[in-house]
Design an enzyme around this catalytic site. Structure first.
Site, short mmCIF file in Angstrom:
data_model
loop_
_atom_site.label_atom_id
_atom_site.label_comp_id
_atom_site.label_asym_id
_atom_site.label_seq_id
_atom_site.Cartn_x
_atom_site.Cartn_y
_atom_site.Cartn_z
N HIS A 113 40.38 47.95 36.98
CA HIS A 113 40.71 49.30 37.44
C HIS A 113 41.94 49.27 38.36
CE1 HIS A 113 36.85 49.99 35.54
NE2 HIS A 113 36.37 49.03 36.29
N GLU A 150 34.97 50.10 43.42
CA GLU A 150 35.06 48.88 42.62
C GLU A 150 36.50 48.36 42.60
OE1 GLU A 150 34.04 49.38 38.51
OE2 GLU A 150 34.46 47.29 38.01
N HIS A 205 35.16 42.50 37.97
CA HIS A 205 34.53 43.82 38.01
C HIS A 205 33.25 43.77 38.82
CE1 HIS A 205 36.88 45.92 34.80
NE2 HIS A 205 37.14 44.66 34.44
N GLU A 287 31.04 40.67 35.91
CA GLU A 287 30.48 41.76 36.70
C GLU A 287 29.75 41.08 37.84
OE1 GLU A 287 30.93 44.91 36.28
OE2 GLU A 287 31.24 45.36 34.16
#
Ligand SMILES: [Zn+2]
Length: 323
Positions: A113, A150, A205, A287
């Protein structure tokens, strides 16, 4: 799952054939890393296996000196716990690679992101071709219930990893470093690793799943041959990279693999992620935890824990690159 980003659509149901032993074994295999002398010498893994820490309050972690804080380089001070990025006191991305076991190796870190994606919804909603289908350029990412984004988490971990890997002699490149208004798009994120001829790429992430869902998982590319996507040559080495990262992440952070995906292995294979589909070099996503679970959020918002996460991922990369 509250997370609806295109790179994190609810993954297809898949039961892994691997059991929980896989990660435990990987941790054992990778536990005796050579060439990570700083941490071994400074007792940086004293708290390995402290699984209970994952259940404790975040205040448990900050009191533990981070490995880097006790390293000769001293690049990470105890103030890392304040959550500030260590970027300012780490070598820059353009700094010459130091001598070390990873001299000549190129590592691309992809911080998932972008903190300002939300201000550029039209741009990030543009469709891009990921080989198997078209999907949004990028997404805003998730956040903790208290608003820790995040995209801030991924940059912070990436900066910490960059410092650790540069100290090992690697050439490190980030796909974005708050240096562009949005993105890059997922296809460009893949191409940055390809163009760098990276020896390993890791996309950072944190998940946005339901409360009670806890733990990390590493996402591996599945075999894809469609359009511009052809992962067949990287499936094997990417799995090796992912297994090393999962094992070292368990060992260094003391946190458990996901309890909601991956069947306890901490490993998940997907064929719908542009960042993986378009990669021609070994690449995985991780993640690191679930931002929407309060206990995981307590870890993810702790600078001391993020240092351990960065160390675990980095040690997995080192292990993979040293063979
Ligand atoms: Zn994400």
């Amino acid at each position: 799952m509250s997370y609806t980003g295109p790179d994190f659509d609810p993954p297809p149901e898949r039961r892994s054939r691997r059991g929980p032993l896989t990660v435990a074994l990987a941790a054992l295999v990778c536990g005796g890393l050579l060439g990570w002398g700083v941490y071994a010498a400074t007792g940086g893994t004293d708290d390995k296996g402290a699984g209970a820490k994952a259940e404790g309050s975040p205040s448990a972690a900050p009191r533990t000196p981070s490995p880097a804080a006790s390293s000769p380089a001293g690049s990470a001070s105890p103030s890392a716990e304040d959550g500030t990025s260590p970027a300012a006191r780490t070598p820059s991305a353009s700094a010459p690679a130091a001598a070390g076991p990873l001299k000549g190796k190129v590592v691309v870190i992809d911080p998932g992101h972008n903190p300002t994606n939300a201000e550029h919804t039209a741009e990030i909603n543009r469709q891009v071709d990921v080989g198997t289908h078209r999907k949004e350029c990028d997404t805003t990412g998730t956040s903790t219930d208290d608003g820790y984004a995040e995209a801030e988490f991924t940059l912070d971990v990436a900066h910490r990893m960059r410092a650790l890997l540069q100290r090992q002699g690697a050439t490190v490149k980030l796909t974005q470093d708050r240096d562009r208004p949005f993105g890059p798009c997922v296809d460009e994120r893949a191409r940055i690793g390809n163009a760098a001829k990276a020896d390993a790429v890791v996309s950072i992430h944190a998940d946005g799943s339901g409360a009670g869902n806890r733990g990390f998982h590493v996402i591996l590319p599945g075999p894809v041959n469609a359009g511009e996507a052809d992962t067949r040559a990287i499936v094997g080495p990417s799995r090796a990279l992912g297994e090393r990262i999962a094992g070292n992440f368990v060992r260094v952070t003391g946190t458990a693999p996901s309890n909601y995906i991956g069947g306890g292995t901490g490993l998940v294979t997907r064929k719908d992620l542009g960042g993986l589909n378009l990669s021609t070099v070994p690449k995985v996503f991780i993640e690191c935890g679930n931002m929407r679970d309060s206990k995981d959020a307590a870890l993810l918002t702790s600078g001391a824990w993020r240092q351990k996460a960065a160390q675990g991922i980095s040690e997995g990369i080192v292990s993979f690159l040293r063979g």
